[in-house]
Design an enzyme around this catalytic site. Structure first.
Site, mmCIF file in Angstrom:
data_model
loop_
_atom_site.group_PDB
_atom_site.id
_atom_site.type_symbol
_atom_site.label_atom_id
_atom_site.label_comp_id
_atom_site.label_asym_id
_atom_site.label_seq_id
_atom_site.Cartn_x
_atom_site.Cartn_y
_atom_site.Cartn_z
ATOM 1 C CB ALA A 47 -0.942 -0.010 1.203
ATOM 2 C CB SER A 287 0.340 -20.511 1.070
ATOM 3 O OG SER A 287 -0.674 -20.087 0.174
ATOM 4 N NE ARG A 333 -6.689 -16.927 4.644
ATOM 5 C CZ ARG A 333 -5.822 -16.003 4.244
ATOM 6 N NH1 ARG A 333 -5.714 -14.870 4.918
ATOM 7 N NH2 ARG A 333 -5.079 -16.204 3.183
ATOM 8 C CG HIS A 404 -2.736 -14.304 8.689
ATOM 9 N ND1 HIS A 404 -1.396 -14.269 8.383
ATOM 10 C CD2 HIS A 404 -3.382 -14.167 7.503
ATOM 11 C CE1 HIS A 404 -1.234 -14.107 7.077
ATOM 12 N NE2 HIS A 404 -2.422 -14.023 6.520
ATOM 13 C CG LEU A 444 -1.025 -9.910 -1.573
ATOM 14 C CD1 LEU A 444 -0.334 -10.917 -2.481
ATOM 15 C CD2 LEU A 444 0.003 -9.181 -0.726
#
Length: 640
Positions: A47, A287, A333, A404, A444
Site C-alpha cells: 500500500a 499458504s 479461514r 494472522h 494484496l
C-alpha cells in the site's frame, strides 16, 4: 459527548457506477500545482510503496518513510498464496459482482458495500499493472496467466507466483518507487519509526519520527499524511507477522483523535506451523493455497497416537469435507480455524501437544505426480521441511490456527481519509474492506488498489478542497509533539525495573490468545479487561529498558511498541465485549447456531464500531456507522 459525525461520503447512484461517477466529481490538482504540494507516506509495503510511487509519478513531492532498512523488507513480502482479480480467465462464472459478493459474504456482512464493490472493480486493473511491471505470475501451457482457487469462493480467481506472490508484487512496487526516488520526486528515508502525528488547525500536517540508527528525533511537515503501516497482530505476541510489525503509528494517530474501528476483528489463519514452545517469537504461515490439493484430517478416535501412515482411510475424519461438502477444504479461514480448534478440543488433535491437524498431500501426489506438486508448492514444502525437519512429500504437514491479519484499523471514509482531515489510511492499517473476516488473497488486492488507484484521486480532491497555509517544523504543534515523544522515551528508560520487555509482551499475548482469541465469552473478556490494566501498571513500574536514547537501541524501540500494545489491547477487548454477536473472526460463545456456526445479530450490530480515545485507562467513546446493504441480502453464512 464529542461532536464527531461519521460521514462515509459514499457517492450516490447505482453501485456499479459509484466509483466512476465519483472520480469525475472529485477535484483535481493541475500538473504545475502538484509540484507545490508535499505528501508524507508512512510505510513502504504494497500500500505505502504503491502510493508513494503513484503520487511521485503524478508530480507531487513525496516523503516516504520505511521502518526497515529497505522497502524490500516490508511485511508484504511474506504473502504467499496469491492475489484475487475478477478476470474470469477460467471461464468458470466469475465476475466483478461475484468477487464483490464473495467478499461481502466472507466478511460476514460487516463491511461497507461501496468500498468492497470498488475493490472488486479495481482488481482487474491491478493485474494489468503488475504484469506491465514484470511480475512473474504463473502461466498455463499456452502462455495465459494461471489461476487457482482459494477459500470462500467456488471459482478460480487467484493469480500467483508459486508461493512467493507477495515478494514478487512488492518487487514490482519497489521498482516503481525507486524510479521516483531516482527522479527525485520521492525522498525515501529508511530506518525511521513514526511516533506521533502533528495536527495544525485540526489538519494532519506532519509527523514525528525516531531515527532508529542515530536515535535522533526528526520532524517532517507536509500538506497531507498517508499511513500504510500494516496491522496489529503482534499484540498477541505469537502471530504470523514479522516481529517488527506493530500498532504504534496507528495508535499514536488514534491518541491524536483518529477513530479506531472494529479492533476486535482479528483473523485467525488455519494453516500455520504449530507452536513448539516458549522459545518462539513468531509463527510461520503455510499458504492457504495448500488447501487446494492438501486434505485436512484427524483420526476418528480420540487419543490416537499412531503415525499417520498407519491410520487406515476408514479411521480418518476429513472433517471439513464432511461438514462443508460444497467448499470442502476451501471454506473461509474463520470457519476452518474454528473447526480445527473443535476437533483438537475433542482430543483428536495430533502431534506431541495435540494442538495440530494433518494437511495431507498423498492423494494429490498420486493424482498429479510429485513434479506437478513441486512446481506449484515447492518452495512452501521446502520451508516446512527446514522448520520441522519433516518431508511433507512423504509425511502429512501438521497445522494449527494462529493470529494472522487484522481487519480492524483506523476508520476511513470512501476516500480513505480518517475523521482527521488530511490523514489518509491505506491497506491493513484501515478497517474498510474486509468486514469481520478477510478472504484469502484479498490483502494484496486491497493494498495495491488503495495505493495505485484510489489514493491518487483522494489526495488530489483533498488538496484542491482545503486551504493549507505553509508551515515549517518550527511550528508550536511540532514542538509539542516532539516534546511528548521525548518525554515518553525518557520515562521508559527511567523505570529501570527487573522485568524484560519480552516477558511482559509474552504475558500480554497469552491473555489475548486465551481470552480474546479464537473464541470469546463475556466471562473471558471481562477477565482480560481486569488483567490488561494490571499488566500495564507492571510494565510502567517494572520494565527494564537498557541503553540510551541517542543511538541504535532496539530494546527501546520494542519497549515503545509494547507500551502501545498494553493501551491498545484494552480497546480490542472492550470492542469484543461490546459486540454481543458472532461474526467472522469474532466468535462469541454465547452467540452460535445449534451446529456451532457464528450467529450474527443484525438488528443490533450491523454497524462499524469506531472508538474515540478519551485517555489511557479511560473508557473510549463509541461512534457507530450503520451498514446498509442495497445489493446483497443479509443472511446466515453457509458453505455447505
Amino acid at each position: 459527548m464529542s461532536g464527531i459525525q461519521l460521514d462515509a461520503k459514499i457517492p450516490a447512484g447505482p453501485m456499479a457506477e459509484k466509483w466512476d461517477r465519483h472520480k469525475f466529481e472529485m477535484k483535481l490538482v493541475n500538473p504545475a500545482n502538484k509540484r507545490k504540494y508535499t505528501v508524507i507516506v508512512v510505510g513502504t509495503g504494497l500500500a505505502g510503496g504503491a502510493a508513494a510511487a503513484a503520487l511521485g509519478e503524478l508530480g507531487y513531492n513525496v516523503i516516504n518513510l520505511c521502518i526497515q532498512d529497505s522497502p524490500r523488507r516490508a511485511h508484504s513480502i511474506a504473502a504467499q498464496g496469491g492475489i484475487n482479480a475478477a478476470k474470469n480467465y477460467q471461464n468458470d462464472g466469475d465476475s466483478v459482482y461475484r468477487l464483490f459478493y464473495d467478499t461481502i459474504k466472507g466478511g460476514d456482512y460487516r463491511a461497507r458495500e461501496a468500498n468492497v464493490y470498488r475493490l472488486a472493480q479495481l482488481s482487474v486493473n491491478i493485474i494489468d499493472q503488475c504484469v506491465a511491471q514484470g511480475v512473474p505470475f504463473a502461466r498455463e501451457y499456452g502462455g495465459l496467466l494461471d489461476n487457482r482457487s482459494f477459500g470462500g469462493a467456488q471459482v478460480s480467481r487467484t493469480f500467483y507466483a508459486r508461493g512467493q506472490t507477495g515478494q514478487q508484487l512488492l518487487l514490482g512496487a519497489y521498482q516503481s518507487l525507486m524510479r521516483q526516488v531516482q527522479a527525485k520526486k520521492v525522498r525515501l528515508l529508511a530506518r525511521r519509526e513514526m511516533l506521533d502525528l502533528v495536527l495544525v488547525d485540526g489538519q494532519a500536517r506532519g509527523i514525528i519520527v525516531r531515527n532508529l540508527v542515530t536515535g535522533r528525533i526528526e520532524r517532517y511537515a507536509g500538506d497531507a499524511v498517508v499511513l500504510a503501516t500494516g496491522g496489529y497482530g503482534t499484540a498477541y505476541y505469537l502471530s504470523t507477522n514479522a516481529v517488527n510489525s506493530n500498532v504504534t503509528a496507528a495508535w499514536r494517530a488514534h491518541k491524536r483523535g483518529a477513530l479506531f474501528a472494529n479492533p476486535c476483528f482479528t483473523q485467525i489463519h488455519p494453516t500455520c506451523i504449530p507452536v513448539t514452545g516458549t522459545h518462539q517469537s513468531k509463527l510461520t504461515l503455510m499458504s492457504e493455497s495448500l488447501r487446494n490439493d492438501g486434505r485436512v484430517w484427524v483420526p476418528r478416535m480420540k487419543g490416537d497416537q499412531r503415525p499417520p501412515e498407519d491410520i487406515p482411510e476408514d479411521e480418518r475424519d476429513y472433517f471439513l469435507e464432511r461438514k462443508y461438502p460444497s467448499f470442502g477444504n476451501l471454506v473461509p479461514r474463520d470457519v476452518a480455524s474454528r473447526n480445527v480448534k473443535q476437533v483438537c478440543d475433542e482430543g483428536r488433535g495430533v502431534g506431541k501437544t495435540g494442538l495440530a491437524v494433518y494437511l495431507d498431500f498423498k492423494d494429490a501426489i498420486a493424482r498429479l505426480g510429485v513434479e506437478v506438486i513441486k512446481e506449484k508448492y515447492g518452495n512452501l514444502f521446502q520451508m516446512y521441511q527446514k522448520i520441522t525437519d519433516e518431508d511433507p512429500y512423504h509425511t502429512p504437514m501438521r497445522i494449527y490456527p494462529a493470529i494472522h491479519y487484522t481487519m480492524g484499523g483506523l476508520w476511513v471514509d470512501y476516500n480513505l481519509m480518517s475523521n482527521l482531515p488530511g490523514l489518509h489510511v491505506l491497506g491493513e492499517a484501515n478497517f474498510s474492506d474486509h468486514g469481520a473476516n478477510r478472504l484469502g488473497a484479498s490483502a494484496l488486492m486491497q493494498g495495491l488498489a488503495d495505493g495505485y488507484f484510489i489514493i491518487p484521486y483522494a489526495i488530489s480532491d483533498y488538496l484542491a478542497s482545503h486551504s493549507l497555509p505553509k508551515i515549517t517544523t518550527d511550528h508550536d504543534a511540532f514542538n509539542e509533539a516532539a516534546d511528548a515523544v521525548q518525554k515518553r522515551i525518557n520515562t521508559l528508560l527511567s523505570v529501570r525495573g527487573t522485568r524484560t520487555i519480552r516477558s511482559i509482551h509474552r504475558e500480554l499475548g497469552a491473555i489475548l490468545w486465551d481470552d480474546v482469541g479464537m473464541s470469546r465469552s463475556e466471562a473471558s473478556l471481562k477477565r482480560a479487561l481486569e488483567k490488561i490494566p494490571k499488566l500495564r501498571e507492571t510494565f510502567w513500574h517494572e520494565v527494564s529498558v537498557p541503553g540510551t536514547p541517542d543511538n541504535l537501541n532496539q530494546s527501546l524501540e520494542y519497549a515503545g511498541r509494547v507500551g502501545d500494545y498494553l493501551e491498545f489491547a484494552e480497546v480490542l477487548a472492550l470492542d469484543a465485549l461490546h459486540r454481543r454477536e458472532s461474526c467472522g473472526g469474532h466468535f462469541r460463545e454465547e452467540s452460535q447456531t445449534p451446529d456451532g456456526e457464528a450467529l450474527r445479530n443484525d438488528e443490533h450490530y450491523a454497524y462499524v464500531a469506531a472508538w474515540e480515545f478519551k485517555g489511557v485507562g479511560q473508557p473510549p467513546e463509541l461512534h457507530k456507522e450503520p451498514l446498509t446493504f442495497e445489493e446483497v441480502h443479509l443472511s446466515q453464512r453457509s458453505y455447505t
